[in-house]
Design a protein around this motif. Structure first.
Motif, PDB file in Angstrom:
ATOM      1  N   CYS B  49       0.828  -1.068  -0.112  1.00 51.80           N
ATOM      2  CA  CYS B  49       0.265  -0.034   0.071  1.00 51.80           C
ATOM      3  C   CYS B  49       0.718   1.189  -0.011  1.00 51.80           C
ATOM      4  N   CYS B  79      -4.388  -5.620  10.109  1.00 53.25           N
ATOM      5  CA  CYS B  79      -4.017  -5.224   8.822  1.00 53.25           C
ATOM      6  C   CYS B  79      -2.323  -5.197   8.732  1.00 53.25           C
ATOM      7  N   ARG B  80      -2.021  -4.726   7.626  1.00 53.81           N
ATOM      8  CA  ARG B  80      -0.443  -4.842   7.466  1.00 53.81           C
ATOM      9  C   ARG B  80       0.348  -3.793   8.313  1.00 53.81           C
ATOM     10  N   ALA B  81      -0.150  -2.809   8.454  1.00 53.88           N
ATOM     11  CA  ALA B  81       0.525  -1.856   9.159  1.00 53.88           C
ATOM     12  C   ALA B  81       1.448  -2.375  10.508  1.00 53.88           C
ATOM     13  N   GLU B 216      -7.943   6.088   5.879  1.00 53.61           N
ATOM     14  CA  GLU B 216      -6.934   5.137   6.218  1.00 53.61           C
ATOM     15  C   GLU B 216      -5.722   6.403   7.115  1.00 53.61           C
ATOM     16  N   PRO B 302      -5.476   4.641   0.617  1.00 53.70           N
ATOM     17  CA  PRO B 302      -4.570   4.037  -0.364  1.00 53.70           C
ATOM     18  C   PRO B 302      -5.139   3.004  -1.174  1.00 53.70           C
ATOM     19  N   CYS B 305      -6.168  -0.620  -0.174  1.00 54.27           N
ATOM     20  CA  CYS B 305      -6.152  -0.920   1.126  1.00 54.27           C
ATOM     21  C   CYS B 305      -7.242  -1.610   1.688  1.00 54.27           C
ATOM     22  N   ILE B 306      -6.897  -2.723   2.423  1.00 53.59           N
ATOM     23  CA  ILE B 306      -7.791  -3.851   2.540  1.00 53.59           C
ATOM     24  C   ILE B 306      -9.269  -3.308   3.395  1.00 53.59           C
ATOM     25  N   PRO B 307      -8.886  -2.711   4.602  1.00 53.75           N
ATOM     26  CA  PRO B 307      -9.893  -2.465   5.365  1.00 53.75           C
ATOM     27  C   PRO B 307     -10.800  -1.417   4.805  1.00 53.75           C
TER      28      PRO B 307
END
Ligand code: SF4
Ligand code: SF4
Lengths: 332, 364
Positions: B49, B79-81, B216, B302, B305-307
């Motif tokens: 992202c 999530c990825r963060a 986000e 982004p 961005c999944i969520p």
């Protein structure tokens, strides 16, 4: 008696036998959508929010197939499979967490959704509790639910045992539900290469979306090893070797699987099937690539699939990869 | 030691002060530029992202400037963060950069690790516990002051008579806060800043369209990532209210404050929270903005961005039910300023027409 619709994608490959056994034993009829085909993909692309990854789009396509044929759509909310990951934080990709809500918000004319929350990290009785909740909502009673739960569990255990013996899900499912005992004749030559094929089950085992990758590998002389053929203990061992685990069940399975096969001397090469526009995979793929370089000499191939992944592209790349593996082996 | 950190909006002013007052040299992360993006895109996975890519670029830039350590936050998903720092360390090692990424994982998960890192920072500073806590306190007050003046600027900008004056005044106020070294100086800087903002010449007869900004955290907080969207909208005569400030959780009088509340608002549409990032927040915040009579909502996310994709698929229903238009802007390396501007103008236009027809209906 109700008709329960189960889409043949996403977690289908993970624990379909359980649900099939459970619902059937309760006296309901399980209706599964057909194997993924062009129409399903197109419908999914049309229905789903356009920024979604391809597996989620395909899921929408499968739901559309079932919509007017069933009384309930079975779309549980997968939150966790076990107490895994660092500090027990393992869960599923956010798209799984919000899946029932996405379906409800975007699709029209769909039957009521069974969206029971499956959060197994809570404890070992949780699955039974989930079953009681689902059973009760379908009008079933206590004892029959317990029986159905046990039936599901028995089938699931057999299914997993068959996979651990090296069987692919298709075959294992046939064995369980059609009582086929003969293994289908293998086409192609006797395998001379051992290939570890890792990736999300819904990418690896969906023959349409990966353009027949499994069959292609077998036809070209590859013996395929997947992460589903490993035991949980074998997987767990790999978890220890990472600076930090990922947060998503399926992604962790892929990473552990890849790391495990990196250790196995009989494995000639590793293929990772990754899906277009998948968030977690952007990290999974790079991590495996870097670790493969660090931990072994094994060649690594990553294949990305999307709604247009044609036969030709996948075929050429896989053939070139296998040639390279043979060349390397013969040189040694 | 030369220390750097991720840049998000104006918060770097407070973090810079913090690093310096802990006795280290601060390498201030530069505002993300074309070069940052190019570096990030080149060295990150293709489908990472945009915040990840911009941070990759930023880290390479600060490494060039001599940074030896990057301090950032961790996180435990979904999530990825929370996995950023691990991946960034992998990538930086691959590129043979001699730089370490240190992440603070949530203390609730790993209290020991948290205190070990905190202890390392404290002892490396050579400060007494009392002095150490004092430094943390000043930095926190700075963050609050920065957010306070920024918030005020977004309320006033749509009313300004001389275009650009609010933004210039804001920057002056931030400069003053940058210089503040004690709690008193921070407080004076804050009050002065607000006073100067309040004395900007305004046209109070305007009735600005009100837009809530959701999405986000990184692209919402970093103006260089979102093409200065709040300033852009402000200068179009729109009042914006941003759902996320770093100090949001310490506030009670803003529209969006406590997290539990937001999840409850989201529940009729999304029966699970959190789902990673600000996904569930975005749904809940849209409900809140509708309840507070906002004209519309802009969702910044982004690309990929999944969520936020989950939220985006649900928002049309919220929008229909509560009659509040939502515009989603996905940001990737190709997003240009002009494109964003055109879409915003069309959206504001729609909101204006909607307001007029609503009022004439009410008038009848
Ligand atoms: S893990 Fe990837 S492919 Fe699976 S649902 Fe999430 S984003 Fe899609
Ligand atoms: S919330 Fe979005 S931007 Fe943040 S890590 Fe997840 S996918 Fe990336």
């Amino acid at each position: 008696m109700s008709k329960i619709g189960i889409p043949r994608t996403l977690e289908y490959f993970l624990f379909f036998p359980f649900w099939k056994g459970f619902f059937t034993e309760l006296g309901h009829e399980v209706v599964v959508s057909p194997v993924t085909n062009k129409a399903i993909v197109e419908k999914g692309v049309e229905e789903a929010v356009n920024d979604a990854c391809i597996p989620i789009k395909i899921y929408h396509g499968h739901v559309a197939q079932l919509a007017d044929r069933v009384d309930y759509l079975f779309c549980p909310r997968l939150v966790s499979m076990r107490k895994g990951g660092d500090f027990g934080t393992e869960t599923f990709c956010p798209k799984f967490l919000g899946l029932p809500d996405m379906i409800r918000a975007t699709m029209e004319n769909i039957p009521p959704i069974i969206d029971t929350r499956i959060d197994l990290k809570k404890g070992k009785n949780e699955m039974a509790a989930v079953c009681r909740e689902i059973g009760a909502s379908l009008g079933n009673q206590g004892p029959e639910i317990t029986r159905a739960y046990k039936r599901g569990q028995a089938l699931q255990e057999q299914y997993q045992a068959l996979q651990r013996q090296g069987m692919l899900p298709d075959e294992a499912e046939e064995r369980l539900f059609k009582n086929k005992t003969t293994t289908p004749e293998k086409t192609g030559p006797k395998p001379d290469l051992n290939i570890a094929l890792v990736g999300y089950p819904y990418a690896v085992y969906d023959h349409y979306i990966n353009a027949g990758l499994l069959k292609l590998l077998q036809k070209e002389g590859g013996r395929v090893f997947t992460q589903e053929m490993l035991t949980q203990a074998q997987m767990e061992r790999e978890a220890e070797t990472l600076p930090k685990n990922m947060f998503w069940y399926f992604s962790n399975q892929v990473v552990y699987g890849a790391l495990h096969y990196l250790r196995r001397s009989e494995i000639d090469g590793i293929i990772h099937v990754t899906t277009f526009a998948c968030g977690p995979d952007s990290m999974v793929d790079r991590l495996i690539e870097i670790e493969a370089k660090k931990r072994s000499q094994k060649p690594y191939l990553s294949i990305m699939i999307d709604e247009h992944s044609g036969d030709a592209g996948v075929r050429t790349r896989v053939e070139a990869f296998l040639d390279m593996l043979r060349y390397r082996r013969d040189k040694r | 030691m030369k220390i750097s950190f991720p840049r998000m909006g104006y918060s770097y002013i407070a973090f810079k002060w913090l690093v310096e007052n802990l006795g280290h040299e601060c390498i201030v992360p530069p505002e993300p530029s074309k070069r940052t993006l190019d570096l990030g895109v080149q060295h990150s996975p293709e489908f990472a992202c945009i915040p990840f890519k911009l941070l990759t670029g930023t880290y390479l830039e600060v490494a060039e400037m001599g940074a030896e350590l990057i301090i950032t936050s961790g996180g435990m998903g979904p999530c990825r963060a929370g996995y950023y720092w691990v991946m960034h360390q992998y990538l930086l090692d691959e590129l043979d950069q001699n730089i370490r990424v240190m992440a603070f994982e949530p203390p609730l998960c790993d209290l020991k690790d948290f205190f070990q890192k905190l202890y390392w920072i404290k002892s490396s500073s050579g400060l007494s516990l009392h002095a150490f806590l004092q430094v943390l306190k000043v930095a926190w007050q700075k963050l609050i002051a920065i957010d306070d003046v920024e918030m005020r600027s977004h309320e006033l900008r749509p009313l300004e008579i001389n275009r650009g004056q609010t933004t210039r005044t804001l920057w002056k106020a931030l400069e003053r806060l940058d210089q503040a070294d004690t709690l008193e100086e921070v407080e004076t800087g804050r009050l002065e800043g607000l006073k100067h903002l309040d004395s900007i010449e305004l046209d109070r007869t305007r009735r600005p369209i009100k837009i809530g900004i959701i999405g986000e955290i990184y692209v919402v907080l970093e103006p260089a990532a979102n093409h200065y969207i709040q300033i852009m909208l402000g200068e179009m005569g729109v009042e914006t209210n941003r759902s996320i400030y770093l100090t949001t959780y310490a506030r009670t009088s803003t529209i969006v404050d406590l997290e539990g509340d937001i999840y409850a608002k989201a529940r009729p549409y999304l029966n699970e929270a959190p789902i990673g990032g600000h996904g569930a927040n975005s749904v809940g915040e849209t409900v809140l903005y509708a309840e507070h009579g906002f004209d519309g909502v802009v969702q910044l996310a982004p690309f990929g961005c999944i969520p936020e994709i989950v939220a985006k698929s649900i928002l049309p229903r919220v929008s229909r039910d509560l009659d509040i238009p939502v515009l989603t802007i996905f940001i990737d390396e190709q997003t240009g300023k002009a494109g964003v501007q055109t879409r915003l103008e069309a959206f504001v236009d729609l909101l204006e027409r909607k307001r007029i027809s609503k009022e004439s209906r009410r008038g009848r």
